[in-house]
Design an enzyme around this catalytic site. Structure first.
Site, PDB file in Angstrom:
ATOM      1  N   LYS A 102       0.948  -1.149   0.251  1.00 49.65           N
ATOM      2  CA  LYS A 102      -0.214  -0.173  -0.009  1.00 49.65           C
ATOM      3  C   LYS A 102       0.836   0.984  -0.247  1.00 49.65           C
ATOM      4  O   LYS A 102       1.814   1.618   0.607  1.00 49.65           O
ATOM      5  CB  LYS A 102      -1.104   0.064   1.135  1.00 49.65           C
ATOM      6  CG  LYS A 102      -1.786  -1.442   1.515  1.00 49.65           C
ATOM      7  CD  LYS A 102      -3.012  -1.114   2.767  1.00 49.65           C
ATOM      8  CE  LYS A 102      -1.852  -1.575   3.788  1.00 49.65           C
ATOM      9  NZ  LYS A 102      -2.392  -1.484   4.895  1.00 49.65           N
ATOM     10  N   THR A 140      -8.007   9.920   8.282  1.00 47.39           N
ATOM     11  CA  THR A 140      -7.546   8.308   7.393  1.00 47.39           C
ATOM     12  C   THR A 140      -7.136   7.111   8.578  1.00 47.39           C
ATOM     13  O   THR A 140      -6.303   5.945   8.099  1.00 47.39           O
ATOM     14  CB  THR A 140      -5.860   8.805   7.119  1.00 47.39           C
ATOM     15  OG1 THR A 140      -4.961   9.318   7.720  1.00 47.39           O
ATOM     16  CG2 THR A 140      -5.657   9.501   5.841  1.00 47.39           C
ATOM     17  N   GLY A 197      -7.737   4.362   9.975  1.00 44.06           N
ATOM     18  CA  GLY A 197      -8.701   2.922   9.784  1.00 44.06           C
ATOM     19  C   GLY A 197      -8.399   2.798   8.482  1.00 44.06           C
ATOM     20  O   GLY A 197      -9.002   1.860   8.138  1.00 44.06           O
ATOM     21  N   THR A 198      -7.441   3.531   7.543  1.00 46.01           N
ATOM     22  CA  THR A 198      -7.657   3.108   6.084  1.00 46.01           C
ATOM     23  C   THR A 198      -7.396   1.597   6.432  1.00 46.01           C
ATOM     24  O   THR A 198      -7.679   0.512   5.344  1.00 46.01           O
ATOM     25  CB  THR A 198      -7.145   4.473   5.653  1.00 46.01           C
ATOM     26  OG1 THR A 198      -5.596   4.516   6.075  1.00 46.01           O
ATOM     27  CG2 THR A 198      -7.946   5.218   5.062  1.00 46.01           C
TER      28      THR A 198
HETATM   29  N1  PLP Z   1      -5.499  -2.180  14.784  1.00 46.47           N
HETATM   30  C1  PLP Z   1      -6.607  -1.497  15.689  1.00 46.47           C
HETATM   31  C2  PLP Z   1      -7.191  -1.939  16.854  1.00 46.47           C
HETATM   32  C3  PLP Z   1      -5.999  -0.507  16.086  1.00 46.47           C
HETATM   33  O1  PLP Z   1      -7.052   0.565  17.366  1.00 46.47           O
HETATM   34  C4  PLP Z   1      -5.505   0.619  14.721  1.00 46.47           C
HETATM   35  C5  PLP Z   1      -5.128   1.587  14.471  1.00 46.47           C
HETATM   36  O2  PLP Z   1      -5.238   2.881  15.412  1.00 46.47           O
HETATM   37  C6  PLP Z   1      -5.203  -0.520  14.028  1.00 46.47           C
HETATM   38  C7  PLP Z   1      -6.126  -2.011  13.935  1.00 46.47           C
HETATM   39  C8  PLP Z   1      -4.974   0.178  11.942  1.00 46.47           C
HETATM   40  O3  PLP Z   1      -5.385   0.570  11.807  1.00 46.47           O
HETATM   41  P1  PLP Z   1      -5.239   1.509  10.356  1.00 46.47           P
HETATM   42  O4  PLP Z   1      -5.724   0.665  10.034  1.00 46.47           O
HETATM   43  O5  PLP Z   1      -5.197   3.223  10.419  1.00 46.47           O
HETATM   44  O6  PLP Z   1      -4.044   1.132  10.103  1.00 46.47           O
END
Ligand code: PLP
Length: 250
Positions: A161, A194, A196-197
């Site tokens: 990515k 952004t 959680g992307t």
């Molecule tokens: N998983 C958890 C529980 C998170 O809190 C986060 C980011 O805060 C992520 C994964 C990864 O986030 P992203 O989708 O922004 O890479």
């Protein structure tokens, strides 16, 4: 057909990433979302203030409860919590003998920059990469995993990515062993929202694979979902805010 998707991932109290993003994504794409929570994170758009991994037995019990009853058409793996959970999850998924597509988002840091995987957990990623149908590292995750050379050696598909690399065009490259690379490029959507992307993209790919799409098609549709959700971000929070999952109409 309603794809049944199991997300094995961490909870984000602010609802933008992790399990919460997974549920919203799978649901908006018409799938049925199930969860095996690995860790609880206390966070908002400004950062992560606490992380508590769950007992490995409890994580495995959630996976077994879902797979032994409802079943799954695809599985997404996100934040694992610690190396023991990662190893137990890998062992459980290996027993599926490749019958269920697995998308592995090798989560290392949150968008706020907070660490979500320690060195021992990262060391256990190799076995998950080899089990996964697709691994989806961002720029810094790919570097930590040893770069393209290391990914080629695993012999599995991966999506590099490019959103974290500066530039007016964002390019993601899907590598499937034995095929020419598939490149997806589109103008960058300028936004600070952004959070959680990565979670959203991997869940969307899992949902589309669960529906029977090919890898290139699943990535194409997942990218479109993320891009629409980025454009429709509600603007919540003082930091990197969440996407507008619920505002994406199919
Ligand atoms: N998983 C958890 C529980 C998170 O809190 C986060 C980011 O805060 C992520 C994964 C990864 O986030 P992203 O989708 O922004 O890479």
């Amino acid at each position: 057909m309603i794809p049944r998707i199991l997300a094995i991932a961490g909870s984000d109290s602010s609802g933008g990433a992790g399990i919460q993003a997974d549920i919203k994504t799978v649901t908006m794409l018409g799938g049925y979302a199930m969860t095996a929570i690995t860790a609880i994170t206390v966070q908002n758009t400004r950062g992560v203030s606490a992380v508590q991994a769950l007992e490995p037995d409890l994580v495995l019990a959630q996976i077994d409860a879902c797979l032994s009853d409802i079943g799954a058409d695809a599985i997404k793996i996100g934040m694992l919590g610690n190396a023991t959970i990662a190893a137990r999850v890998a062992e459980r998924l290996a027993a599926l003998d490749g019958k269920v597509p697995i998308v592995f988002d090798p989560v290392i840091v949150a968008s706020s920059g907070d660490e979500l995987a320690d060195a021992a957990t990262i060391a256990s990623f190799a076995v998950l990469i080899r089990l996964a149908t697709l691994t989806t590292p961002n720029v810094s995750e790919l570097a930590v995993l040893g770069g393209s050379g290391a990914m080629v050696a695993h012999g599995r598909a991966w999506l590099a990515k490019g959103g974290d690399r500066p530039g007016a065009v964002v390019e993601d490259v899907l590598t499937i062993p034995g095929e020419a690379p598939h490149t997806y490029a589109a103008p960058r959507i300028e936004t600070r929202h952004t959070h959680g992307t990565g979670c959203t993209l991997s869940s969307a790919v899992a949902t589309e694979l669960g529906r029977g799409a090919s890898l290139p098609e699943a990535v194409e549709r997942a990218r479109e979902f993320v891009r629409t959700a980025l454009r429709k971000a509600p603007g919540f929070g003082e930091g990197a805010g969440p996407l507008g999952h619920a505002q994406v109409m199919r």
